[in-house]
Design a protein around this motif. Structure first.
Motif, PDB file in Angstrom:
ATOM      1  N   LYS A 125       0.826  -1.212   0.000  1.00 52.49           N
ATOM      2  CA  LYS A 125       0.000   0.000   0.000  1.00 52.49           C
ATOM      3  C   LYS A 125       0.858   1.258   0.000  1.00 52.49           C
ATOM      4  CE  LYS A 125      -4.122  -1.922   2.244  1.00 52.49           C
ATOM      5  NZ  LYS A 125      -5.013  -1.844   3.442  1.00 52.49           N
ATOM      6  N   ILE A 126       1.880   1.256   0.839  1.00 55.03           N
ATOM      7  CA  ILE A 126       2.740   2.438   0.907  1.00 55.03           C
ATOM      8  C   ILE A 126       3.524   2.615  -0.397  1.00 55.03           C
ATOM      9  CG2 ILE A 126       4.771   3.400   2.051  1.00 55.03           C
ATOM     10  CD1 ILE A 126       3.730   2.242   4.660  1.00 55.03           C
ATOM     11  N   ALA A 127       4.016   1.519  -0.964  1.00 55.65           N
ATOM     12  CA  ALA A 127       4.764   1.601  -2.226  1.00 55.65           C
ATOM     13  C   ALA A 127       3.894   2.154  -3.339  1.00 55.65           C
ATOM     14  CB  ALA A 127       5.296   0.222  -2.606  1.00 55.65           C
ATOM     15  N   GLN A 128       2.655   1.685  -3.427  1.00 56.74           N
ATOM     16  CA  GLN A 128       1.767   2.168  -4.475  1.00 56.74           C
ATOM     17  C   GLN A 128       1.379   3.627  -4.258  1.00 56.74           C
ATOM     18  OE1 GLN A 128       1.186   0.495  -7.267  1.00 56.74           O
ATOM     19  NE2 GLN A 128       2.559  -1.050  -6.370  1.00 56.74           N
ATOM     20  N   ALA A 129       1.217   4.018  -3.002  1.00 56.57           N
ATOM     21  CA  ALA A 129       0.904   5.424  -2.717  1.00 56.57           C
ATOM     22  C   ALA A 129       2.060   6.328  -3.130  1.00 56.57           C
ATOM     23  CB  ALA A 129       0.598   5.591  -1.226  1.00 56.57           C
ATOM     24  N   LEU A 130       3.289   5.891  -2.842  1.00 56.86           N
ATOM     25  CA  LEU A 130       4.455   6.680  -3.254  1.00 56.86           C
ATOM     26  C   LEU A 130       4.550   6.755  -4.780  1.00 56.86           C
ATOM     27  CD1 LEU A 130       7.113   5.291  -0.738  1.00 56.86           C
ATOM     28  CD2 LEU A 130       5.761   7.392  -0.537  1.00 56.86           C
ATOM     29  N   HIS A 131       4.347   5.627  -5.436  1.00 57.98           N
ATOM     30  CA  HIS A 131       4.427   5.586  -6.896  1.00 57.98           C
ATOM     31  C   HIS A 131       3.359   6.471  -7.538  1.00 57.98           C
ATOM     32  CE1 HIS A 131       5.011   4.018 -10.936  1.00 57.98           C
ATOM     33  NE2 HIS A 131       3.718   3.744 -10.984  1.00 57.98           N
TER      34      HIS A 131
END
Length: 469
Positions: A344-350
């Motif tokens: 979730k955090i990786a996709q939010a950053l991306h």
């Protein structure tokens, strides 16, 4: 990747080839009806056709051998032999035309010469063997496991066998006189025997194999073209007659049809290879868990961006992010939920990357790194605030009414580039991140603020180091 020769064809292609075969038959019949009409004498026509046939059949034989090398489908060997014999016949035809004043084929008279009839027997015979073997391997796949010896043997066996058969067909006692003489003609039984052989080849190709494979469809067109070719030679092979011209044109069809599908296969193979390469490169550059770029891609791309910034004299910025207390989160909720949190955090950053050159990568464990080419310190800090807020908006519960948060450290390099490297910039951002975690986490620290303090230490920080949230 399945080879094109064995791919299932569509209904449209199946009907297109049937219509093409019907048109070939109709064109042959119409040419036969105009046998007595005079046609213009094009001296270069026969040599041009023979040259094209030599090139196409030789290429086809070599590509079929290459296919065998790759696929280990044994029927490809006799099929290559068929086109090797065809190439030898075309080469012989070119040799016989050399020195002929009218450049017509001096080896043909009212019907066909001995050598012409015999190479047609060889061409059809090898196709029949190939189709019979292909049909047999459907019931006995182990036949394709036969090994002839070393890798070079399959490449030599079929052409060598074709040469032996062809030379024997030329009547060994008068080889060169048979090639260069225009006097011998075939007897009626031999001429009609070659026609029966061509007809049997077409029937067997259609009978042994169905219309669901490309190899069958294209061989059907080649076999029908060859049958029509022999038919025209039997009716009237007088140079520059209607049947003579039509026979030469049909030889082009029979010699180039299979080459077309082999070239199609090569083009598709190239496309599939490019797609596979792109897929493998993406897999190599993407983190398997989060789906964003991995450390390897970051190291490679960051070095390129550093050199570009050095050439252009533009700033380059770097952010490092760490999920706060992630080990405790894993211990409390388990690794499955921990992996979901990372995703979730990786996709939010991306999702918050604004420009094509900006990207986020998983640096390792629960750490992420963001590269921002041509970005000032102020722009980098604005991006850090944006990413920090994006993680807060996820509202991932960490227990005890707390939410998952991140600590961020960032640095910007403005030059001179000669005395620095991307690793030094990375160390600066890492130091800023370390400071953010030592100050209590869930905050942003700029390396530029740390650099202004001459008496900085791990326990004492000057005012303005923190950027409170």
């Amino acid at each position: 990747m399945n080879a094109i020769l064995h791919q299932t064809v569509t209904s449209r292609l199946r009907w297109t080839t049937r219509i093409l075969m019907l048109l070939l038959a109709v064109a042959s019949l119409l040419a036969m009806l105009h046998t007595t009409q005079p046609w213009p004498q094009l001296a270069a026509f026969a040599p041009a056709v023979a040259t094209i046939v030599v090139l196409s059949t030789t290429t086809t034989a070599l590509l079929l051998l290459l296919q065998f090398k790759i696929q280990k489908q044994f029927f490809l060997l006799p099929l290559a032999g068929a086109y090797a014999i065809y190439a030898l016949a075309a080469i012989t035809s070119l040799l016989s035309m050399h020195g002929s004043p009218d450049h017509a084929n001096p080896l043909t008279s009212d019907t066909m010469s001995n050598w012409g009839a015999y190479w047609q027997f060889g061409f059809c015979g090898f196709i029949i063997i190939a189709m019979a073997f292909r049909k047999a391997t459907e019931s006995f796949p182990q036949l394709n496991r036969i090994i002839l010896g070393k890798n070079t043997v399959p490449f030599m066996l079929t052409p060598l066998l074709g040469i032996i058969v062809y030379m024997l067909a030329l009547n060994a006692g008068n080889l060169f006189s048979a090639i260069m003489s225009s006097s011998p003609i075939v007897t009626a039984p031999l001429g009609w025997g070659s026609w029966i052989m061509a007809a049997a080849t077409f029937v067997l190709v259609r009978t042994f194999c169905s219309d669901d494979k490309l190899v069958t469809i294209f061989l059907s067109i080649a076999a029908l073209s060859h049958l029509c070719h022999v038919s025209h030679l039997l009716i009237d092979n007088t140079p520059f007659s209607a049947n003579w011209y039509m026979a030469h044109l049909l030889s082009l069809f029979s010699s180039t049809t299979l080459l077309a599908v082999l070239i199609l296969q090569l083009s598709q193979f190239t496309r599939d290879l490019a797609d596979s390469h792109a897929y493998l490169m993406e897999k190599a550059h993407k983190d398997s868990l989060t789906g964003i770029y991995n450390r390897g891609y970051f190291d490679e791309t960051a070095e390129l961006e550093w050199r570009r910034a050095q050439r252009n004299g533009t700033p380059i910025s770097l952010l490092m992010l760490d999920i706060d207390h992630f080990k405790g989160y894993n211990d409390q909720f388990g690794h499955v939920k921990g992996d979901k949190c990372l995703k979730k955090i990786a996709q939010a950053l991306h999702a918050n990357m604004q420009r094509p050159g900006d990207f986020v990568a998983r640096f390792g464990g629960e750490e992420f790194v963001v590269l921002l080419p041509a970005t000032t310190a102020e722009g980098c800090h604005a991006m850090a605030q944006k990413l920090h807020l994006a993680v807060q908006k996820l509202k991932i519960s960490a227990g005890d009414h707390r939410k998952v948060s991140v600590s961020i450290g960032h640095a910007t390099w403005n030059g001179p580039y000669e005395n620095g490297s991307i690793n030094e910039l990375l160390s600066q951002a890492d130091l800023a991140l370390y400071t953010a975690k030592r100050l209590g986490r869930n905050r942003i620290v700029r390396y530029e603020d740390l650099a202004h303090s001459l008496a900085w230490s791990k326990s004492l920080f000057p005012p303005g180091v923190m950027s409170p949230q």
